[in-house]
Design a protein around this motif. Structure first.
Motif, mmCIF file in Angstrom:
data_model
loop_
_atom_site.group_PDB
_atom_site.id
_atom_site.type_symbol
_atom_site.label_atom_id
_atom_site.label_comp_id
_atom_site.label_asym_id
_atom_site.label_seq_id
_atom_site.Cartn_x
_atom_site.Cartn_y
_atom_site.Cartn_z
ATOM 1 N N PRO A 137 0.802 -1.230 0.000
ATOM 2 C CA PRO A 137 0.000 0.000 0.000
ATOM 3 C C PRO A 137 0.832 1.277 0.000
ATOM 4 N N TRP A 138 2.095 1.192 0.382
ATOM 5 C CA TRP A 138 2.940 2.392 0.350
ATOM 6 C C TRP A 138 3.195 2.892 -1.065
ATOM 7 N N MET A 139 2.846 2.032 -2.057
ATOM 8 C CA MET A 139 3.032 2.416 -3.453
ATOM 9 C C MET A 139 1.848 3.210 -3.991
ATOM 10 N N LEU A 140 0.741 3.258 -3.243
ATOM 11 C CA LEU A 140 -0.454 3.949 -3.721
ATOM 12 C C LEU A 140 -0.292 5.453 -3.561
ATOM 13 N N ASP A 141 -0.614 6.201 -4.607
ATOM 14 C CA ASP A 141 -0.577 7.656 -4.478
ATOM 15 C C ASP A 141 -1.863 8.140 -3.811
ATOM 16 N N ALA A 142 -1.840 9.364 -3.353
ATOM 17 C CA ALA A 142 -2.930 9.894 -2.535
ATOM 18 C C ALA A 142 -4.266 9.927 -3.267
ATOM 19 N N ASP A 143 -4.261 10.043 -4.584
ATOM 20 C CA ASP A 143 -5.500 10.175 -5.359
ATOM 21 C C ASP A 143 -5.963 8.865 -5.981
ATOM 22 N N PHE A 144 -5.274 7.776 -5.684
ATOM 23 C CA PHE A 144 -5.586 6.509 -6.347
ATOM 24 C C PHE A 144 -7.032 6.076 -6.092
ATOM 25 N N ALA A 145 -7.443 6.069 -4.815
ATOM 26 C CA ALA A 145 -8.799 5.609 -4.484
ATOM 27 C C ALA A 145 -9.852 6.481 -5.146
#
Length: 381
Positions: A44-52
């Motif tokens: 999950p550390w690879m997810l950018d802030a706007d992904f969701a």
């Protein structure tokens, strides 16, 4: 005519799957997206802030496209029953009025009103299954029934889940408006196959999941809420449903007023990294083919099946009254015991529904599947 899309699915040639009204298989693209999504959740550390947010809006937009809605009028939910419960929270059914449902309709658009009726003081009236299959005429007759209490709401499937009977929602909607009544559509077996335009139809609510005809995963569904109902209180109270609740701000609860549009009705824990993209992919594929092309192909397959059984003891609803993609096979004396299981033993999959056999092909099926089913059924009956 749209060709068979079997190559986009992992359905082996020796499998004759005619049960998409229960669960459709996932397209290969959706399966690959699921594998990638599991990897993202694993890191999950690879997810950018706007992904969701991008996932939410992609799925919201795909659902809106299928019914010609504005994405801001679509909420992300988990199931049809969740959507109907949301409507139950929004609406206050007046005392001494009635709510119409269909006989043997799926439980989701029925149980909410049966549960609320006694305490709220309204009645639930059931439209009986017509012998000739003409659900539209039966519903219209119930709407216009002389001496009946005032009609507040009709909560129905637009395609009956068990017999494939199709209701002319445009005619029903027009009749309801004359009576000042509301329209809730469980479009589980319609969206993607039967064209629906909410801008023209102007229903109050439309609810549909993805795991059947929209080629998606279980647990993802959508509700269209007409703007005249969007000021209601959501079923769940969430931070993202309010204007300013931010975990990274100095003041956490800065503005508790609801966000505008249908987004306030989004379910809690909507960040489904694994399944949200899968749902979007299936809906986008269906939209690209278009309901007219899909319906034409599936009507060809179900008509071929009906013609193949002509002259047997199997009765099938008149083509005027049935949906293009679901056939209900009625046997004299009821569905023979063990028949569905015996067909499954030959790699042919259908469903028993209310003492009948339900057959529901999708875009991955072809004429070979239909002919194989007809031959196997004739041999056994």
């Amino acid at each position: 005519m749209l060709e068979s899309q079997r190559g986009l699915f992992g359905v082996p040639r020796d499998i004759c799957y005619l049960n998409s009204a229960s669960y459709s298989p996932l397209p290969l693209r959706a399966q690959e997206a699921a594998r990638e999504a599991v990897g993202r959740k694993g890191a999950p550390w690879m997810l950018d802030a706007d992904f969701a947010s991008r996932q939410h809006e992609r799925a919201r937009g795909a659902a809106a496209r299928l019914i010609n809605a504005d994405p801001s009028d679509i909420a992300l939910i988990s199931s049809v029953s969740y959507g109907v419960a949301t409507v139950g929270r929004i609406l206050a059914i007046p005392q001494a009025t009635r709510v119409l449902v269909l006989e043997n309709d799926h439980s989701s658009p029925v149980l909410e009103w049966q549960t609320r009726a006694a305490s709220a003081g309204f009645t639930v009236e059931t439209v009986r299954q017509p012998l000739d299959g003409d659900w539209t005429a039966a519903v219209l007759a119930s709407i216009e029934r002389t001496g009946a209490p005032r009609l507040a709401l009709i909560s129905i499937s637009s395609v009956h889940w068990s017999d494939g009977g199709m209701i002319d929602i445009a005619r029903v909607g027009a009749a309801l408006k004359r009576h000042g009544a509301l329209l809730l559509i469980d479009a589980t077996h319609a969206v993607g196959v039967v064209a629906m335009d909410v801008r023209k139809l102007d229903p109050d609510f439309v609810i549909f999941p993805t795991y059947k005809w929209l080629l998606g995963p279980y647990g993802r569904a959508f509700i269209y809420i007409a703007r005249r109902h969007q000021n209601g209180i959501p079923l769940e109270q969430t931070g993202f449903g309010r204007r300013e609740i931010h975990s990274d701000a100095e003041i956490y609860f800065a503005d508790l007023s609801y966000v505008s549009g249908a987004r306030r009705f989004d379910m809690g824990e909507r960040d489904h990294f694994i399944s949200m993209e899968m749902a979007a992919i299936g809906m986008e594929m269906m939209a690209e083919w278009g309901p007219e092309a899909v319906a034409e192909r599936l009507a060809m397959l179900t008509s071929r099946l009906a013609d193949g059984l002509d002259g047997t003891r199997v009765r099938i609803m008149d083509a005027r009254f049935r949906a293009p993609h679901i056939l209900s096979l009625n046997f004299a004396g009821g569905l023979p015991g063990g028949l569905v299981e015996a067909l499954a033993g030959e790699g042919i999959y259908v469903a028993p529904r209310l003492a009948r056999m339900r057959v529901s092909p999708h875009v991955f099926n072809d004429e070979e599947d239909i002919d194989r089913f007809v031959m196997a059924l004739k041999k056994r009956i």
